[in-house]
Design a protein around this motif. Sequence first.
Motif, PDB file in Angstrom:
ATOM      1  N   ALA A 137       0.823  -1.209   0.000  1.00  0.00           N
ATOM      2  CA  ALA A 137       0.000   0.000   0.000  1.00  0.00           C
ATOM      3  C   ALA A 137       0.857   1.259   0.000  1.00  0.00           C
ATOM      4  N   LEU A 138       2.013   1.225   0.646  1.00  0.00           N
ATOM      5  CA  LEU A 138       2.907   2.379   0.589  1.00  0.00           C
ATOM      6  C   LEU A 138       3.367   2.619  -0.846  1.00  0.00           C
ATOM      7  N   ALA A 139       3.727   1.548  -1.544  1.00  0.00           N
ATOM      8  CA  ALA A 139       4.116   1.675  -2.952  1.00  0.00           C
ATOM      9  C   ALA A 139       2.932   2.154  -3.793  1.00  0.00           C
ATOM     10  N   ASP A 140       1.726   1.702  -3.457  1.00  0.00           N
ATOM     11  CA  ASP A 140       0.541   2.109  -4.202  1.00  0.00           C
ATOM     12  C   ASP A 140       0.291   3.610  -4.069  1.00  0.00           C
ATOM     13  N   LEU A 141       0.345   4.125  -2.838  1.00  0.00           N
ATOM     14  CA  LEU A 141       0.109   5.549  -2.649  1.00  0.00           C
ATOM     15  C   LEU A 141       1.216   6.375  -3.297  1.00  0.00           C
ATOM     16  N   ALA A 142       2.446   5.897  -3.235  1.00  0.00           N
ATOM     17  CA  ALA A 142       3.540   6.608  -3.910  1.00  0.00           C
ATOM     18  C   ALA A 142       3.307   6.615  -5.419  1.00  0.00           C
ATOM     19  N   THR A 143       2.790   5.511  -5.951  1.00  0.00           N
ATOM     20  CA  THR A 143       2.468   5.453  -7.376  1.00  0.00           C
ATOM     21  C   THR A 143       1.379   6.454  -7.723  1.00  0.00           C
ATOM     22  N   LEU A 144       0.373   6.568  -6.870  1.00  0.00           N
ATOM     23  CA  LEU A 144      -0.697   7.528  -7.122  1.00  0.00           C
ATOM     24  C   LEU A 144      -0.168   8.961  -7.188  1.00  0.00           C
ATOM     25  N   THR A 145       0.865   9.266  -6.413  1.00  0.00           N
ATOM     26  CA  THR A 145       1.414  10.628  -6.463  1.00  0.00           C
ATOM     27  C   THR A 145       2.058  10.914  -7.819  1.00  0.00           C
ATOM     28  N   THR A 146       2.512   9.882  -8.514  1.00  0.00           N
ATOM     29  CA  THR A 146       3.091  10.119  -9.842  1.00  0.00           C
ATOM     30  C   THR A 146       2.021  10.493 -10.859  1.00  0.00           C
ATOM     31  N   ALA A 147       0.779  10.056 -10.608  1.00  0.00           N
ATOM     32  CA  ALA A 147      -0.315  10.321 -11.542  1.00  0.00           C
ATOM     33  C   ALA A 147      -1.175  11.508 -11.136  1.00  0.00           C
ATOM     34  N   PHE A 148      -1.292  11.739  -9.813  1.00  0.00           N
ATOM     35  CA  PHE A 148      -2.233  12.753  -9.337  1.00  0.00           C
ATOM     36  C   PHE A 148      -1.579  13.868  -8.521  1.00  0.00           C
ATOM     37  N   GLY A 149      -0.260  13.809  -8.324  1.00  0.00           N
ATOM     38  CA  GLY A 149       0.416  14.838  -7.556  1.00  0.00           C
ATOM     39  C   GLY A 149       0.617  14.430  -6.108  1.00  0.00           C
ATOM     40  N   ASP A 150       1.488  15.161  -5.412  1.00  0.00           N
ATOM     41  CA  ASP A 150       1.858  14.798  -4.044  1.00  0.00           C
ATOM     42  C   ASP A 150       0.679  14.834  -3.074  1.00  0.00           C
ATOM     43  N   ARG A 156     -10.354   9.238  -5.128  1.00  0.00           N
ATOM     44  CA  ARG A 156     -11.478   8.303  -5.122  1.00  0.00           C
ATOM     45  C   ARG A 156     -11.042   7.003  -5.788  1.00  0.00           C
ATOM     46  N   LEU A 157     -11.065   5.922  -5.042  1.00  0.00           N
ATOM     47  CA  LEU A 157     -10.569   4.634  -5.520  1.00  0.00           C
ATOM     48  C   LEU A 157     -11.632   3.569  -5.333  1.00  0.00           C
ATOM     49  N   LEU A 158     -11.792   2.749  -6.365  1.00  0.00           N
ATOM     50  CA  LEU A 158     -12.673   1.578  -6.296  1.00  0.00           C
ATOM     51  C   LEU A 158     -11.811   0.336  -6.418  1.00  0.00           C
ATOM     52  N   TYR A 159     -11.851  -0.506  -5.393  1.00  0.00           N
ATOM     53  CA  TYR A 159     -11.144  -1.785  -5.392  1.00  0.00           C
ATOM     54  C   TYR A 159     -12.157  -2.877  -5.688  1.00  0.00           C
ATOM     55  N   VAL A 160     -11.852  -3.757  -6.655  1.00  0.00           N
ATOM     56  CA  VAL A 160     -12.761  -4.862  -6.985  1.00  0.00           C
ATOM     57  C   VAL A 160     -12.029  -6.190  -6.841  1.00  0.00           C
ATOM     58  N   GLY A 161     -12.685  -7.158  -6.218  1.00  0.00           N
ATOM     59  CA  GLY A 161     -12.080  -8.475  -6.038  1.00  0.00           C
ATOM     60  C   GLY A 161     -12.091  -8.893  -4.583  1.00  0.00           C
ATOM     61  N   GLU A 162     -11.214  -9.790  -4.243  1.00  0.00           N
ATOM     62  CA  GLU A 162     -11.176 -10.330  -2.879  1.00  0.00           C
ATOM     63  C   GLU A 162     -10.661  -9.300  -1.891  1.00  0.00           C
ATOM     64  N   GLY A 163     -11.256  -9.279  -0.704  1.00  0.00           N
ATOM     65  CA  GLY A 163     -10.788  -8.390   0.365  1.00  0.00           C
ATOM     66  C   GLY A 163      -9.581  -8.985   1.061  1.00  0.00           C
ATOM     67  N   ASN A 164      -8.475  -9.099   0.334  1.00  0.00           N
ATOM     68  CA  ASN A 164      -7.287  -9.797   0.829  1.00  0.00           C
ATOM     69  C   ASN A 164      -6.354  -8.857   1.589  1.00  0.00           C
ATOM     70  N   ASN A 165      -5.115  -9.314   1.826  1.00  0.00           N
ATOM     71  CA  ASN A 165      -4.185  -8.501   2.612  1.00  0.00           C
ATOM     72  C   ASN A 165      -3.776  -7.210   1.906  1.00  0.00           C
ATOM     73  N   THR A 166      -3.785  -7.209   0.586  1.00  0.00           N
ATOM     74  CA  THR A 166      -3.539  -5.962  -0.154  1.00  0.00           C
ATOM     75  C   THR A 166      -4.685  -4.987   0.069  1.00  0.00           C
ATOM     76  N   ALA A 167      -5.910  -5.478  -0.007  1.00  0.00           N
ATOM     77  CA  ALA A 167      -7.074  -4.617   0.212  1.00  0.00           C
ATOM     78  C   ALA A 167      -7.088  -4.051   1.622  1.00  0.00           C
ATOM     79  N   VAL A 168      -6.739  -4.861   2.602  1.00  0.00           N
ATOM     80  CA  VAL A 168      -6.682  -4.394   3.990  1.00  0.00           C
ATOM     81  C   VAL A 168      -5.679  -3.251   4.131  1.00  0.00           C
ATOM     82  N   ALA A 169      -4.501  -3.429   3.543  1.00  0.00           N
ATOM     83  CA  ALA A 169      -3.481  -2.378   3.629  1.00  0.00           C
ATOM     84  C   ALA A 169      -3.957  -1.101   2.947  1.00  0.00           C
ATOM     85  N   LEU A 170      -4.618  -1.234   1.786  1.00  0.00           N
ATOM     86  CA  LEU A 170      -5.162  -0.060   1.092  1.00  0.00           C
ATOM     87  C   LEU A 170      -6.188   0.659   1.953  1.00  0.00           C
ATOM     88  N   ALA A 171      -7.049  -0.092   2.612  1.00  0.00           N
ATOM     89  CA  ALA A 171      -8.063   0.521   3.468  1.00  0.00           C
ATOM     90  C   ALA A 171      -7.412   1.338   4.583  1.00  0.00           C
TER      91      ALA A 171
END
Length: 313
Positions: A137-150, A156-171
Amino acid sequence: MDDTPATGLFSLAELRPDTLTGLVRRSAALHRDPRAHDRPLDGRAAGVLFTRTSTRTRTAFTVGALRLGATPVTYGPDDLQLNTGETLTDTGRVLGAMLDLLVARTAGPLADLRALARAGRLPVVNAMAAEEHPTQALADLATLTTAFGDDLTGIRLLYVGEGNNTAVALAHALAAVPGAHATFASPAGYGLPETELKTATRRAGTTGAVIEQIHDLGLAPGHIDVLYTSRWQTTGTRKADPDWRESFRPYHVDRRLLSRWPGAAFMHDLPAHRGDEVAGDVLDGPESLAWTQAAMKLPSAMAVLEWAAPTPH
């Protein structure tokens, strides 16, 4: 970034929002300039213990330790005496006497990593446990800053699929972002664990964020910035229902689904199973940030290692 000495990274729910933001910004800075450091781990020994398969995370932490000046000591699933019956506590005491920090992905729960940290009195970084994958999730948010700014306020994010450990970290991560709106869409019975959802929702109440869960894509928001998915079969797990794929089929991300949100970016934590959770032309398409996410694992690992390493005496 909050400079309080770190005792390790177990869950993003335990980080102060300013600490989390600092790690995200540091990750992005190291992505822009991989040499923006003075080898702060020079002379340190960093244990890298992986008893589960890993491509991105294991490589990121091993290379990250080297680039920061540390010597990585790597362990695979059959390398430690845990396999012959030595206890976690005894193993932790030994590792703590020799290592400066430990990065670990084990077959056990997060409690096992905490036990290693307590016994060894050394910082431990959760490189994925059954409950949560915080460095993703830290890498994900850092990636978002490359597309949307710091400033990710209001993302607004929509996650689709299993509520796994990646989804938990994103939440937990997005709950710390002011005004963020994260919707987790999963088949009934495969959503975020209730305790994790409640924890993220409580934090969101303090930041003006919204964390919500749905089990029908027809109820998804009309506007999103990002559509995120993950593999349907989480590493190291099995599903009891032999027909589970039928439950997940409506959550397949193809051009038709993505077209509901024109202009939305696409994210995937990888590895991807083309034809299951995502179509190949979406994963490799112009909206995809998946390969930036993969590359961001290295600078994010470096940011975490810098932060978690104990101050030399």
